[in-house]
Scaffold this motif. Structure first.
Motif, PDB file in Angstrom:
ATOM      1  N   PRO A   6       0.803  -1.220   0.000  1.00  0.00           N
ATOM      2  CA  PRO A   6       0.000   0.000   0.000  1.00  0.00           C
ATOM      3  C   PRO A   6       0.835   1.269   0.000  1.00  0.00           C
ATOM      4  O   PRO A   6       2.038   1.247   0.231  1.00  0.00           O
ATOM      5  CB  PRO A   6      -0.784  -0.121   1.305  1.00  0.00           C
ATOM      6  N   THR A   7       0.166   2.365  -0.265  1.00  0.00           N
ATOM      7  CA  THR A   7       0.724   3.682  -0.024  1.00  0.00           C
ATOM      8  C   THR A   7       0.503   4.017   1.447  1.00  0.00           C
ATOM      9  O   THR A   7      -0.582   3.802   1.983  1.00  0.00           O
ATOM     10  CB  THR A   7       0.041   4.729  -0.917  1.00  0.00           C
ATOM     11  N   LEU A   8       1.526   4.538   2.100  1.00  0.00           N
ATOM     12  CA  LEU A   8       1.458   4.851   3.521  1.00  0.00           C
ATOM     13  C   LEU A   8       1.579   6.357   3.692  1.00  0.00           C
ATOM     14  O   LEU A   8       2.529   6.966   3.198  1.00  0.00           O
ATOM     15  CB  LEU A   8       2.591   4.141   4.259  1.00  0.00           C
ATOM     16  N   ALA A   9       0.587   6.963   4.368  1.00  0.00           N
ATOM     17  CA  ALA A   9       0.582   8.414   4.574  1.00  0.00           C
ATOM     18  C   ALA A   9       0.770   8.728   6.048  1.00  0.00           C
ATOM     19  O   ALA A   9       0.134   8.110   6.910  1.00  0.00           O
ATOM     20  CB  ALA A   9      -0.724   9.018   4.074  1.00  0.00           C
ATOM     21  N   PHE A  10       1.638   9.710   6.343  1.00  0.00           N
ATOM     22  CA  PHE A  10       1.883  10.152   7.715  1.00  0.00           C
ATOM     23  C   PHE A  10       1.409  11.591   7.864  1.00  0.00           C
ATOM     24  O   PHE A  10       1.847  12.477   7.119  1.00  0.00           O
ATOM     25  CB  PHE A  10       3.368  10.053   8.058  1.00  0.00           C
ATOM     26  N   VAL A  11       0.523  11.818   8.837  1.00  0.00           N
ATOM     27  CA  VAL A  11      -0.015  13.155   9.064  1.00  0.00           C
ATOM     28  C   VAL A  11       0.113  13.501  10.540  1.00  0.00           C
ATOM     29  O   VAL A  11       0.022  12.632  11.407  1.00  0.00           O
ATOM     30  CB  VAL A  11      -1.476  13.277   8.612  1.00  0.00           C
ATOM     31  N   VAL A 106      -1.561   7.005   8.684  1.00  0.00           N
ATOM     32  CA  VAL A 106      -1.052   6.938  10.051  1.00  0.00           C
ATOM     33  C   VAL A 106      -1.068   8.338  10.632  1.00  0.00           C
ATOM     34  O   VAL A 106      -0.454   9.257  10.072  1.00  0.00           O
ATOM     35  CB  VAL A 106       0.381   6.361  10.100  1.00  0.00           C
ATOM     36  N   VAL A 107      -1.777   8.516  11.742  1.00  0.00           N
ATOM     37  CA  VAL A 107      -1.853   9.798  12.428  1.00  0.00           C
ATOM     38  C   VAL A 107      -0.834   9.803  13.561  1.00  0.00           C
ATOM     39  O   VAL A 107      -0.855   8.928  14.429  1.00  0.00           O
ATOM     40  CB  VAL A 107      -3.262  10.058  12.982  1.00  0.00           C
ATOM     41  N   LEU A 108       0.060  10.787  13.544  1.00  0.00           N
ATOM     42  CA  LEU A 108       1.039  11.000  14.610  1.00  0.00           C
ATOM     43  C   LEU A 108       0.615  12.268  15.343  1.00  0.00           C
ATOM     44  O   LEU A 108       1.076  13.367  15.038  1.00  0.00           O
ATOM     45  CB  LEU A 108       2.443  11.155  14.015  1.00  0.00           C
ATOM     46  N   PRO A 109      -0.286  12.163  16.322  1.00  0.00           N
ATOM     47  CA  PRO A 109      -0.931  13.359  16.873  1.00  0.00           C
ATOM     48  C   PRO A 109      -0.009  14.184  17.751  1.00  0.00           C
ATOM     49  O   PRO A 109       0.844  13.646  18.467  1.00  0.00           O
ATOM     50  CB  PRO A 109      -2.081  12.771  17.702  1.00  0.00           C
ATOM     51  N   ALA A 158       7.908  -1.658   3.935  1.00  0.00           N
ATOM     52  CA  ALA A 158       7.149  -2.395   2.921  1.00  0.00           C
ATOM     53  C   ALA A 158       6.371  -1.495   1.973  1.00  0.00           C
ATOM     54  O   ALA A 158       5.956  -1.937   0.902  1.00  0.00           O
ATOM     55  CB  ALA A 158       6.169  -3.352   3.611  1.00  0.00           C
ATOM     56  N   ALA A 159       6.150  -0.238   2.333  1.00  0.00           N
ATOM     57  CA  ALA A 159       5.304   0.647   1.539  1.00  0.00           C
ATOM     58  C   ALA A 159       5.906   0.893   0.162  1.00  0.00           C
ATOM     59  O   ALA A 159       7.115   1.065   0.017  1.00  0.00           O
ATOM     60  CB  ALA A 159       5.099   1.967   2.269  1.00  0.00           C
ATOM     61  N   ARG A 160       5.053   0.956  -0.845  1.00  0.00           N
ATOM     62  CA  ARG A 160       5.529   1.239  -2.205  1.00  0.00           C
ATOM     63  C   ARG A 160       5.586   2.737  -2.480  1.00  0.00           C
ATOM     64  O   ARG A 160       6.240   3.188  -3.409  1.00  0.00           O
ATOM     65  CB  ARG A 160       4.651   0.553  -3.238  1.00  0.00           C
ATOM     66  N   ARG A 161       4.841   3.510  -1.702  1.00  0.00           N
ATOM     67  CA  ARG A 161       4.870   4.968  -1.813  1.00  0.00           C
ATOM     68  C   ARG A 161       4.647   5.553  -0.425  1.00  0.00           C
ATOM     69  O   ARG A 161       3.861   5.034   0.358  1.00  0.00           O
ATOM     70  CB  ARG A 161       3.787   5.471  -2.770  1.00  0.00           C
ATOM     71  N   ILE A 162       5.332   6.650  -0.124  1.00  0.00           N
ATOM     72  CA  ILE A 162       5.179   7.321   1.158  1.00  0.00           C
ATOM     73  C   ILE A 162       4.623   8.722   0.909  1.00  0.00           C
ATOM     74  O   ILE A 162       5.130   9.456   0.047  1.00  0.00           O
ATOM     75  CB  ILE A 162       6.522   7.433   1.913  1.00  0.00           C
ATOM     76  N   VAL A 163       3.589   9.083   1.652  1.00  0.00           N
ATOM     77  CA  VAL A 163       3.004  10.427   1.596  1.00  0.00           C
ATOM     78  C   VAL A 163       3.238  11.092   2.944  1.00  0.00           C
ATOM     79  O   VAL A 163       2.912  10.505   3.982  1.00  0.00           O
ATOM     80  CB  VAL A 163       1.497  10.373   1.293  1.00  0.00           C
TER      81      VAL A 163
END
Length: 426
Positions: A6-11, A106-109, A158-163
Motif C-alpha cells: 500500500p501507499t502509507l501516509a503520515f499526518v 497513520v496519524v502522529l498526533p 514495505a510501503a511502495r509509496r510514502i506520503v
C-alpha cells in the motif's frame, strides 16, 4: 518493491489529513481493503468518532459521486477560480487511468487538545471514505518516539509509496531513514511548502521560516546529533536524474518545482464534491492566525489590528486558529465584541459546510491560498490584510517580514487590504 504494497501516509495535523484525502481523491487512491478501521483513535466522550460535531452547520449532505479527474501530475482543473501553478508533466502520466492505489493513513498526533480533537474528527471522515486510519502516539514521553518507530518500521519498509504532510517534522525525517520506496509525495502543509520548495532547490538544510536559531550548548549538541538524519531527509527530498526516485508535491501554494520533482495542484475537489455549497451570512468573518503564538507578531499590535479590521469591515465572527491561546482569544473578544468560533474541522471544511460570511478576511496564511479553491463558485470574497513590519517582535526571524509579504502577494483571486486599513497601535 512489492507492487501490491500500500501507499502509507503520515499526518500530524488536521489540515495534513484533509490534504491526504484531497490527494487520494485526485490520485484515485482506494481504501486498503477489508473493513475500514480507526485503529487506536480515541473517541471523544459522548460523541461518535466517525461523525464530527458541528456547532454552526446543518447535517452532512449525502456523498455525491465525485467527478472523474485526469491522472496527470499537474492536478485536476477546478471549474472556476485560481489558475493552477505551472509545472512539468509527470514522466509516468498516461491517458489511461491507472488502477487505484491502496492507501493507509497513520496519524502522529501532537499533544495539544485542539489539534487532537480536530484530528479525531478528520479521522472519522477518512473512515467514512473507506480508508484505514491508525492512531500512533509518538509524543508525550521520552520513549514514545522510539516505541512508535519500532511499531511502524515494518510498514514503512514495505510501503511502495510514502506520503508526508510535513517535510520539516523531525519525526517524519526520522521515519524517512527507514523508507525503501522510490516514490515520495509531499502534501501541502500550508505556507511552509513555499520554503520547502525553495530550500530543496538550493540544497539547504530544511528549517521552518519562523524558526530562530538558539546558541545554547545543549541545542547545538542536539543539532549535531540530528545532522545525519536531517541530511538523509534532504537527499530524499531532492532526487537527482537517474536515481529512480520520484518526488511529487501536492499543493495549493504557488510553488516552483525543480529537478525531477513534479507538481499536482490541490484544488480541493474532494471538499467541493463532499460538502456545500454553504449558506452565506450578510457579515464579514475574520480568520485568526498563530503568529503571536509562534513569536512572530507582537500580541498588542495583533489585537489592535483585529480591532481595526472589525470596525472597518463590520466583522462579527473570528475563526480561531487551533493553536491560539484561550487568554489571547478572551482579550480579542473583550476588545472587539467578536464572537470567537473554534472550528472542530479545518477551516476549508468549516467554510464549505457553512454558514460563512460573504467576505472572509485573513492575515497572510495558508487559507488565503486554499479558501479561493474550496469556495469556488459560492460568491464568497476572500481578502488578505498585509502585516506591517512594525508589528513583528524583536525575536522574529529576519526572514519573517519578507516571507509574510510573499504569502500575501502571491495569493490569487483575493482582495488585498493595505496595512493602512488596519493600523496597529504604535
Amino acid at each position: 518493491m512489492n507492487p501490491s504494497a500500500p501507499t502509507l501516509a503520515f499526518v500530524e495535523s488536521p489540515v495534513q489529513l484533509l490534504n491526504v484525502l484531497e490527494w487520494a481523491h485526485a490520485q484515485g487512491a482506494a481504501p486498503s481493503g477489508g473493513a475500514p478501521l480507526l485503529a487506536g483513535v480515541p473517541r471523544q466522550p459522548g460523541r461518535s468518532a466517525a461523525r464530527p460535531g458541528r456547532a454552526h452547520a446543518p447535517a452532512d449532505p449525502p456523498h455525491p459521486q465525485a467527478p472523474p479527474h485526469p491522472q496527470a501530475a499537474v492536478g485536476p482543473q477546478a471549474p472556476a477560480g485560481p489558475p493552477p501553478p505551472t509545472a512539468p508533466a509527470a514522466p509516468h502520466a498516461s491517458a489511461a487511468a491507472p488502477a487505484p492505489d491502496r492507501l493507509r493513513i497513520v496519524v502522529l498526533p501532537p499533544t495539544d487538545p485542539m489539534s487532537r480533537g480536530q484530528l479525531r474528527r478528520m479521522a472519522g471522515l477518512a473512515r467514512d471514505e473507506g480508508y484505514e486510519v491508525r492512531w500512533q502516539e509518538a509524543r508525550g514521553s521520552r520513549l514514545a518516539p522510539l516505541r512508535a518507530l519500532a511499531a511502524l518500521a515494518r510498514d514503512v519498509r514495505a510501503a511502495r509509496r510514502i506520503v508526508v504532510g510535513d517535510p520539516f517534522s523531525r519525526y517524519v525525517q526520522l521515519l524517512l531513514t527507514l523508507v525503501r520506496a522510490e516514490e515520495l509525495v509531499v502534501v501541502d502543509d500550508g505556507t511552509a511548502t513555499l520554503e520547502f520548495a525553495a530550500q530543496t532547490a538550493r540544497g539547504e538544510r530544511l528549517v521552518r521560516w519562523h524558526r530562530v536559531g538558539r546558541g545554547g550548548l545543549t541545542a547545538r549538541l542536539c543539532e549535531l546529533a540530528y545532522a545525519p538524519v536531517s541530511a538523509t531527509a534532504r537527499r530524499r527530498f531532492t532526487p537527482a536524474a537517474g536515481t529512480g526516485r520520484r518526488i511529487e508535491v501536492f499543493t495549493s501554494m504557488p510553488v516552483g518545482v525543480h529537478g525531477t520533482m513534479t507538481l499536482r495542484v490541490n484544488d480541493f475537489a474532494w471538499t467541493r464534491a463532499r460538502f456545500g455549497p454553504p449558506r452565506l451570512t450578510r457579515g464579514t468573518d475574520l480568520v485568526g492566525t498563530s503568529l503571536v503564538e509562534t513569536g512572530v507578531v507582537d500580541a498588542d499590535r495583533y489585537l489592535e489590528a483585529v480591532r481595526a479590521l472589525t470596525l472597518h469591515h463590520g466583522a462579527t465572527r473570528y475563526f480561531a486558529h487551533r493553536r491560539e491561546s484561550p487568554r489571547k482569544l478572551r482579550a480579542l473578544s473583550e476588545a472587539t465584541g467578536l464572537e470567537i468560533v473554534r472550528p472542530d474541522l479545518p477551516l476549508e471544511l468549516t467554510a464549505r459546510r457553512g454558514p460563512i460570511g460573504r467576505t472572509v478576511v485573513s492575515f497572510p496564511s495558508t487559507v488565503v491560498h486554499t479558501l479561493p479553491y474550496a469556495l469556488t463558485g459560492t460568491g464568497v470574497t476572500v481578502a488578505v490584510c498585509e502585516v506591517d513590519p512594525a508589528w513583528l517582535t524583536g525575536s522574529a526571524s529576519p526572514r519573517a517580514g519578507g516571507f509574510l509579504a510573499a504569502v500575501a502577494e502571491s495569493a490569487r483571486d483575493v482582495q488585498r487590504i493595505p496595512v493602512q486599513a488596519a493600523p496597529a497601535a504604535g
